[in-house]
Scaffold this motif. Structure first.
Motif, PDB file in Angstrom:
ATOM      1  N   TYR A 130     -28.230  63.188  85.050  1.00 50.87           N
ATOM      2  CA  TYR A 130     -28.786  62.314  86.077  1.00 50.87           C
ATOM      3  C   TYR A 130     -29.177  60.945  85.528  1.00 50.87           C
ATOM      4  CZ  TYR A 130     -31.770  60.912  90.005  1.00 50.87           C
ATOM      5  OH  TYR A 130     -32.340  60.245  91.050  1.00 50.87           O
ATOM      6  N   LYS A 131     -29.924  60.916  84.420  1.00 53.80           N
ATOM      7  CA  LYS A 131     -30.360  59.616  83.908  1.00 53.80           C
ATOM      8  C   LYS A 131     -29.179  58.786  83.430  1.00 53.80           C
ATOM      9  CE  LYS A 131     -33.410  57.107  80.856  1.00 53.80           C
ATOM     10  NZ  LYS A 131     -34.348  57.110  79.714  1.00 53.80           N
ATOM     11  N   LYS A 132     -28.227  59.415  82.769  1.00 48.20           N
ATOM     12  CA  LYS A 132     -27.035  58.681  82.311  1.00 48.20           C
ATOM     13  C   LYS A 132     -26.288  58.095  83.490  1.00 48.20           C
ATOM     14  CE  LYS A 132     -22.850  59.182  79.536  1.00 48.20           C
ATOM     15  NZ  LYS A 132     -22.002  60.118  78.749  1.00 48.20           N
ATOM     16  N   GLN A 172     -35.917  66.113  88.841  1.00 46.34           N
ATOM     17  CA  GLN A 172     -34.788  67.033  88.752  1.00 46.34           C
ATOM     18  C   GLN A 172     -35.229  68.486  88.683  1.00 46.34           C
ATOM     19  OE1 GLN A 172     -32.182  65.258  89.821  1.00 46.34           O
ATOM     20  NE2 GLN A 172     -30.855  66.043  88.218  1.00 46.34           N
ATOM     21  N   SER A 173     -36.450  68.730  88.251  1.00 44.49           N
ATOM     22  CA  SER A 173     -36.939  70.099  88.092  1.00 44.49           C
ATOM     23  C   SER A 173     -37.468  70.701  89.388  1.00 44.49           C
ATOM     24  CB  SER A 173     -38.052  70.139  87.026  1.00 44.49           C
ATOM     25  OG  SER A 173     -37.559  69.713  85.772  1.00 44.49           O
ATOM     26  N   ASP A 174     -37.631  69.884  90.425  1.00 43.02           N
ATOM     27  CA  ASP A 174     -38.100  70.387  91.716  1.00 43.02           C
ATOM     28  C   ASP A 174     -36.897  70.965  92.463  1.00 43.02           C
ATOM     29  OD1 ASP A 174     -38.907  70.821  94.314  1.00 43.02           O
ATOM     30  OD2 ASP A 174     -40.030  68.958  94.487  1.00 43.02           O
ATOM     31  N   ASP A 178     -38.529  59.372  81.014  1.00 37.87           N
ATOM     32  CA  ASP A 178     -37.763  60.616  80.838  1.00 37.87           C
ATOM     33  C   ASP A 178     -38.505  61.789  81.485  1.00 37.87           C
ATOM     34  OD1 ASP A 178     -35.932  59.141  79.442  1.00 37.87           O
ATOM     35  OD2 ASP A 178     -36.449  59.953  77.464  1.00 37.87           O
ATOM     36  N   ASP A 179     -39.808  61.854  81.264  1.00 41.16           N
ATOM     37  CA  ASP A 179     -40.599  62.948  81.836  1.00 41.16           C
ATOM     38  C   ASP A 179     -40.608  62.871  83.359  1.00 41.16           C
ATOM     39  OD1 ASP A 179     -41.198  63.938  79.337  1.00 41.16           O
ATOM     40  OD2 ASP A 179     -43.190  62.997  79.233  1.00 41.16           O
ATOM     41  N   PHE A 180     -40.750  61.656  83.893  1.00 42.25           N
ATOM     42  CA  PHE A 180     -40.805  61.518  85.350  1.00 42.25           C
ATOM     43  C   PHE A 180     -39.466  61.898  85.990  1.00 42.25           C
ATOM     44  CE2 PHE A 180     -40.064  58.935  89.180  1.00 42.25           C
ATOM     45  CZ  PHE A 180     -41.001  59.548  90.001  1.00 42.25           C
ATOM     46  N   LEU A 230     -27.111  74.708  91.911  1.00 41.96           N
ATOM     47  CA  LEU A 230     -28.562  74.749  91.759  1.00 41.96           C
ATOM     48  C   LEU A 230     -28.944  75.731  90.660  1.00 41.96           C
ATOM     49  CD1 LEU A 230     -31.353  73.889  92.831  1.00 41.96           C
ATOM     50  CD2 LEU A 230     -31.220  75.788  94.454  1.00 41.96           C
ATOM     51  N   LYS A 231     -29.527  75.188  89.601  1.00 47.37           N
ATOM     52  CA  LYS A 231     -29.983  76.017  88.485  1.00 47.37           C
ATOM     53  C   LYS A 231     -31.092  75.264  87.761  1.00 47.37           C
ATOM     54  CE  LYS A 231     -26.378  74.265  85.372  1.00 47.37           C
ATOM     55  NZ  LYS A 231     -25.253  74.626  84.471  1.00 47.37           N
ATOM     56  N   PRO A 232     -31.947  75.966  87.015  1.00 42.08           N
ATOM     57  CA  PRO A 232     -33.015  75.278  86.295  1.00 42.08           C
ATOM     58  C   PRO A 232     -32.446  74.196  85.375  1.00 42.08           C
ATOM     59  CG  PRO A 232     -33.388  77.637  86.279  1.00 42.08           C
ATOM     60  CD  PRO A 232     -32.017  77.437  86.836  1.00 42.08           C
ATOM     61  N   GLN A 233     -33.104  73.031  85.402  1.00 39.06           N
ATOM     62  CA  GLN A 233     -32.633  71.886  84.633  1.00 39.06           C
ATOM     63  C   GLN A 233     -33.444  71.726  83.348  1.00 39.06           C
ATOM     64  OE1 GLN A 233     -29.935  69.592  85.814  1.00 39.06           O
ATOM     65  NE2 GLN A 233     -29.720  71.586  86.801  1.00 39.06           N
ATOM     66  N   THR A 234     -32.762  71.673  82.209  1.00 39.27           N
ATOM     67  CA  THR A 234     -33.434  71.322  80.962  1.00 39.27           C
ATOM     68  C   THR A 234     -33.559  69.804  80.901  1.00 39.27           C
ATOM     69  OG1 THR A 234     -31.394  71.070  79.680  1.00 39.27           O
ATOM     70  CG2 THR A 234     -32.329  73.293  79.847  1.00 39.27           C
ATOM     71  N   LYS A 235     -34.420  69.324  80.020  1.00 41.34           N
ATOM     72  CA  LYS A 235     -34.534  67.875  79.875  1.00 41.34           C
ATOM     73  C   LYS A 235     -33.216  67.288  79.373  1.00 41.34           C
ATOM     74  CE  LYS A 235     -38.351  65.789  78.901  1.00 41.34           C
ATOM     75  NZ  LYS A 235     -39.560  65.199  78.262  1.00 41.34           N
ATOM     76  N   ARG A 236     -32.495  68.020  78.535  1.00 38.01           N
ATOM     77  CA  ARG A 236     -31.189  67.544  78.078  1.00 38.01           C
ATOM     78  C   ARG A 236     -30.235  67.386  79.253  1.00 38.01           C
ATOM     79  NH1 ARG A 236     -28.157  70.710  73.317  1.00 38.01           N
ATOM     80  NH2 ARG A 236     -29.946  69.801  72.204  1.00 38.01           N
TER      81      ARG A 236
END
Length: 212
Positions: free
Chosen positions: A59-61, A33-35, A26-28, A47-53
């Protein structure tokens, strides 16, 4: 003819494993996504800042549910005992993500897919993306029996265009001014490779290798 069985989840320098439901993965994935630059060159969403949620629900889903294959790209850092080639376990670090997207429901009989790839910034421009794409194309045609594999790039990312053409993808079309980015309109470029084109490419490489 005898068949040689190699590790299907290894390439020359890299290894590939499934995406796991672990805090580390999840962190990786979130770090990718945060770059903002990586996000902008591989994604058409706003393009906007991505939270982990955002990452986990988006993306992960997508990777877990909407891909024929989705893997973490791994690079060996060192042999645990410091002696490469001794057969001892290696230490691997994640450097990227590559996936083959599923076609629309009810379209499986067309046997086509498209590639998405993200390489973490410290590992870009080292040829790892090229190697991973060649591996996933091989897997798609050889293992999954696909007929066509596509990949897209944006006109503001000419490096990706050159890479896909160098790997043997054919330019198939341009969606003009389909992307709004950084205050201007840009084109979406579509590339594709067919299974017979890939087979011809493999035969050519084999002949070149045998003549050396």
């Amino acid at each position: 003819m005898a068949t040689t069985f190699n590790n299907p989840f290894r390439s020359k320098r890299l290894a590939y494993r499934a995406v796991e439901d672990t805090p580390e993965d999840d962190d990786f994935i979130h770090s990718i996504q945060s770059d903002p630059l990586s996000y902008a060159t591989s994604n058409t969403t706003l393009l906007k800042p991505q939270t982990k949620r955002d990452t986990l629900n988006g993306y992960k889903k997508h990777l877990m549910e909407d891909a024929i294959l989705a893997v973490i790209i791994l690079l060996p850092i060192q042999n645990i005992h410091g002696q490469p080639g001794t057969g001892s376990p290696e230490i691997w670090t994640p450097i990227g993500i590559i996936a083959l997207k599923k076609d629309e429901p009810g379209h499986d009989h067309h046997r086509k897919s498209s590639i998405s790839i993200d390489i973490a910034k410290p590992y870009q421009n080292h040829g790892y993306g090229s190697e991973a794409i060649e591996w996933v194309v091989d897997w798609g045609f050889r293992k999954a029996g696909l007929h066509r594999i596509a990949v897209e790039s944006f006109s503001y990312n000419p490096g990706a265009t050159r890479l896909y053409e160098r790997l043997g993808f054919q330019f198939e079309g341009r969606q003009r001014e389909a992307i709004w980015y950084d205050g201007g309109w840009h084109d979406m470029l579509i590339f594709g490779m067919l299974d017979r084109e890939w087979e011809e490419q493999q035969q050519k490489k084999s002949k070149e290798g045998s003549s050396e």
